[in-house]
Every structure is written in structure tokens, then in C-alpha cells.
Design an enzyme around this catalytic site. Sequence first.
Site, short mmCIF file in Angstrom:
data_model
loop_
_atom_site.label_atom_id
_atom_site.label_comp_id
_atom_site.label_asym_id
_atom_site.label_seq_id
_atom_site.Cartn_x
_atom_site.Cartn_y
_atom_site.Cartn_z
N SER A 163 0.83 -1.21 0.00
CA SER A 163 0.00 0.00 0.00
C SER A 163 0.86 1.26 0.00
O SER A 163 0.49 2.26 -0.60
CB SER A 163 -0.86 0.05 1.26
OG SER A 163 -1.72 -1.03 1.34
N HIS A 172 -2.11 -3.06 -6.68
CA HIS A 172 -2.63 -2.63 -5.39
C HIS A 172 -4.15 -2.80 -5.35
O HIS A 172 -4.90 -2.00 -5.90
CB HIS A 172 -2.24 -1.17 -5.11
CG HIS A 172 -2.68 -0.69 -3.78
ND1 HIS A 172 -3.28 0.52 -3.55
CD2 HIS A 172 -2.60 -1.30 -2.55
CE1 HIS A 172 -3.56 0.64 -2.27
NE2 HIS A 172 -3.16 -0.44 -1.65
N GLU A 220 -5.04 -0.78 -8.60
CA GLU A 220 -4.09 0.19 -9.18
C GLU A 220 -2.91 -0.60 -9.73
O GLU A 220 -2.28 -1.38 -8.98
CB GLU A 220 -3.62 1.17 -8.11
CG GLU A 220 -4.71 2.10 -7.63
CD GLU A 220 -4.32 2.96 -6.42
OE1 GLU A 220 -4.87 4.05 -6.27
OE2 GLU A 220 -3.45 2.54 -5.63
N ASN A 273 -5.00 6.29 -2.13
CA ASN A 273 -4.57 6.60 -0.77
C ASN A 273 -3.91 7.97 -0.66
O ASN A 273 -3.99 8.62 0.38
CB ASN A 273 -3.62 5.50 -0.24
CG ASN A 273 -4.40 4.27 0.18
OD1 ASN A 273 -5.61 4.31 0.34
ND2 ASN A 273 -3.70 3.15 0.31
N1 NAD Z 1 -5.50 -4.65 4.72
C1 NAD Z 1 -5.67 -3.71 3.81
O1 NAD Z 1 -6.60 -2.89 3.88
C2 NAD Z 1 -4.74 -3.63 2.63
C3 NAD Z 1 -5.20 -3.02 1.44
C4 NAD Z 1 -4.35 -2.99 0.33
C5 NAD Z 1 -3.07 -3.51 0.43
N2 NAD Z 1 -2.65 -4.08 1.60
C6 NAD Z 1 -1.29 -4.63 1.64
O2 NAD Z 1 -1.36 -6.03 1.48
C7 NAD Z 1 -0.28 -6.66 2.19
C8 NAD Z 1 -0.85 -7.68 3.16
O3 NAD Z 1 -1.74 -7.03 4.04
P1 NAD Z 1 -2.85 -7.83 4.88
O4 NAD Z 1 -3.76 -6.80 5.44
O5 NAD Z 1 -3.39 -8.94 4.06
O6 NAD Z 1 -1.94 -8.43 6.05
P2 NAD Z 1 -2.21 -9.74 6.95
O7 NAD Z 1 -1.39 -9.56 8.17
O8 NAD Z 1 -3.68 -10.00 7.08
O9 NAD Z 1 -1.60 -10.92 6.06
C9 NAD Z 1 -0.25 -11.11 5.81
C10 NAD Z 1 -0.02 -12.61 5.76
O10 NAD Z 1 1.25 -12.88 5.19
C11 NAD Z 1 1.80 -14.00 5.87
N3 NAD Z 1 3.24 -13.95 5.64
C12 NAD Z 1 4.16 -13.15 6.21
N4 NAD Z 1 5.37 -13.39 5.66
C13 NAD Z 1 5.20 -14.35 4.73
C14 NAD Z 1 6.06 -15.02 3.83
N5 NAD Z 1 7.36 -14.73 3.76
N6 NAD Z 1 5.52 -15.95 3.01
C15 NAD Z 1 4.22 -16.25 3.06
N7 NAD Z 1 3.35 -15.65 3.89
C16 NAD Z 1 3.84 -14.71 4.71
C17 NAD Z 1 1.36 -13.86 7.30
O11 NAD Z 1 1.37 -15.11 7.97
C18 NAD Z 1 -0.06 -13.30 7.13
O12 NAD Z 1 -1.03 -14.33 7.10
C19 NAD Z 1 0.51 -5.53 2.84
O13 NAD Z 1 1.58 -5.17 2.00
C20 NAD Z 1 -0.53 -4.40 2.93
O14 NAD Z 1 0.05 -3.13 2.95
C21 NAD Z 1 -3.46 -4.17 2.70
#
Ligand code: NAD
Length: 284
Positions: free
Chosen positions: A120, A141, A153, A191
Site C-alpha cells: 500500500s 494494489h 491500481e 490513498n
Molecule cells: N488490509 C488492507 O486494507 C490492505 C489493502 C491494500 C493492500 N494491503 C497490503 O497487502 C499486504 C498484506 O496485508 P494484509 O492486510 O493482508 O496483512 P495480513 O497480516 O492479514 O496478512 C499477511 C499474511 O502474510 C503471511 N506472511 C508473512 N510473511 C510471509 C512469507 N514470507 N511468506 C508467506 N506468507 C507470509 C502472514 O502469515 C499473514 O497471514 C501488505 O503489503 C498491505 O500493505 C493491505
Amino acid sequence: MGEIRNVGVVGLGAMGAGIAQLCVEAGVDTVGREVSAELGEKARDQIGHFLTRKVEKGQLEQAARDEAVGRLTLTTELDDFADCDLVIEAIVEELEPKRELFAELDRICGPAAVLATNTSALSVTEIAAATTKPGRVVGMHFFNPAPLMPLVEIVRAELTADAPYETAYAFGERIGKTPIRCHDTPGFVVNRVLIPLLNDCIRVLDESRVTPEDLDTGMKGGAGWPMGPCALVDLVGIDVHVHASEALYEKTREPRMAPPPRLVAMRNAGLLGRKSGRGFYAYD
Ligand SMILES: NC(=O)c1ccc[n+]([C@@H]2O[C@H](COP(=O)([O-])OP(=O)(O)OC[C@H]3O[C@@H](n4cnc5c(N)ncnc54)[C@H](O)[C@@H]3O)[C@@H](O)[C@H]2O)c1
């Protein structure tokens, strides 16, 4: 570059599970990687549950649901991404783990594979720089929840080449999203606009002493917003919003990007919005 037959999704948390669901629903064989088999199973159960609800609502046939779930393979090994034409990363929002992962994917995946990050607020260019072929690295994204929010995006990093970029754009369309093109700048498009705007809204709570209910009513009734800003921050998660604000502030040094103290205090007190049962509003 071109046709995507196999996709890999790394990290099956809130975003990765949603992205994997979109891929299997679109008929694409998908490998999902989590850090443990249990977390992988949990994500698969969640995807199965969402797809069952679609069947119950008459939006999906039972057979199509079962086929979709069957297209998801789970692994804890990155080597299982060797045959993927596209890998979408959705692990923790930290630069070093992402750079390490991309360096490994660069080694494991074939030279034509496209590598995408769902970051993000981090720089796609910095993530790409950990690979030997930064031309094939793009940002994809998605928005939360990925299966429901239409936008993706498609982010062009400094060295992204045209073919992988267009492959990512076309894949976004193929899985039913509405892609838009943009360059790798802090906050990308949505964002960059939304985070300072929501921060302004929260500051107005204190400045004009309007209540959260009245502020939400004001922005819905006077600006045509579909949801009020306080309800939206509660939905996004106050911790997630504060983290994204801090990341944007660090990059841009624009005061409007900095999280308002009121939100930081709420985060510190565990008032995280819907997910904790209490934020600006109380949830059952
Ligand atoms: N939550 C949101 O609103 C949102 C929106 C857009 C983008 N994002 C982006 O998406 C990404 C993930 O966010 P999220 O909210 O899903 O987080 P989350 O914490 O729900 O999920 C992340 C997952 O990745 C796993 N993980 C960590 N390291 C790993 C690895 N090396 N290999 C495999 N799995 C691994 C963790 O166990 C966890 O289940 C981030 O970069 C975040 O910025 C989040």
C-alpha cells in the site's frame, strides 16, 4: 510475457486470501503460500466459506464453487512457484521481508514470470531493486476486501517494462477488477487523496466540535459520500489507517499526511474500529 496460466499468491492473510479467491473464481490455477500449513488451511477454509455464501445467495453454482476451491493448492515452499507466470505478494507491510522475498522469487521463477506486490505504501521501485530483473516487477494494489472492491491500481515502478506492466493490467481485468494505471509515488492514487482527506475529517472533529455521527451525516448529505469518514476509518481499521498515514508522512513530510493525535490515542488504547468492536462507533 503474455498468457497467465498459473498464479502464485504469497501471504494468505486478509488481502492474499481475497486475491487468491479472485484468481480461482476466474478459473486460474493458483498456488498459495503461507508461513505454516495451518495458516494456509485457515485461508482456504475462509475462501470456501465466502464461496459457499455466494452459492447460498444464488450467485454461484455449487459445482463451480467446488471447482474454484479445487484450483487452490497450498504450500509453505517458495520453490512451488517455479512454474508460475505471475506471482502476487501480499505479506507483511515491511520493506526488508518484501525485498528478501522478491530476491528469492527472482531466483526461483522463470525469466518470463511477472512479479507483483500488493504493497500500500512502500516503494515498488525499492522492492524491484532487490531482483536482477526489475523490469518484470509491478505493483498490483488491491483494496480491502479484494473480492468486493472493484479497483486495482497497476503501478509502474521506475524500471518496469511495458510487457509485464500490460500483462498485470490485463490480468486485473481478467479476474473481474477495474484496473487503473499509475506511477510509483507515495500512496499511488487513491490513498494519496484519501488518507490526508480522512485525517482532515478527524481533525475537524476537534476543531469544530462536531460529533462523529454529525460529521458522517454531513459528509454523506452534503458531499455525497456513500459512507461517513468515521464509519470508513472504523471499517478500514484505525491501526491500519494510522500505519498508512505514518508511512505516507515519512515519505512526503506533508503535515496533512501525519496521523491526527486522536487516532493515534485510539490505536494505542485498542479502539481499532469494527475489528475490535469499538472505534468511533460500538459494534456488537
Ligand atoms: N488490509 C488492507 O486494507 C490492505 C489493502 C491494500 C493492500 N494491503 C497490503 O497487502 C499486504 C498484506 O496485508 P494484509 O492486510 O493482508 O496483512 P495480513 O497480516 O492479514 O496478512 C499477511 C499474511 O502474510 C503471511 N506472511 C508473512 N510473511 C510471509 C512469507 N514470507 N511468506 C508467506 N506468507 C507470509 C502472514 O502469515 C499473514 O497471514 C501488505 O503489503 C498491505 O500493505 C493491505
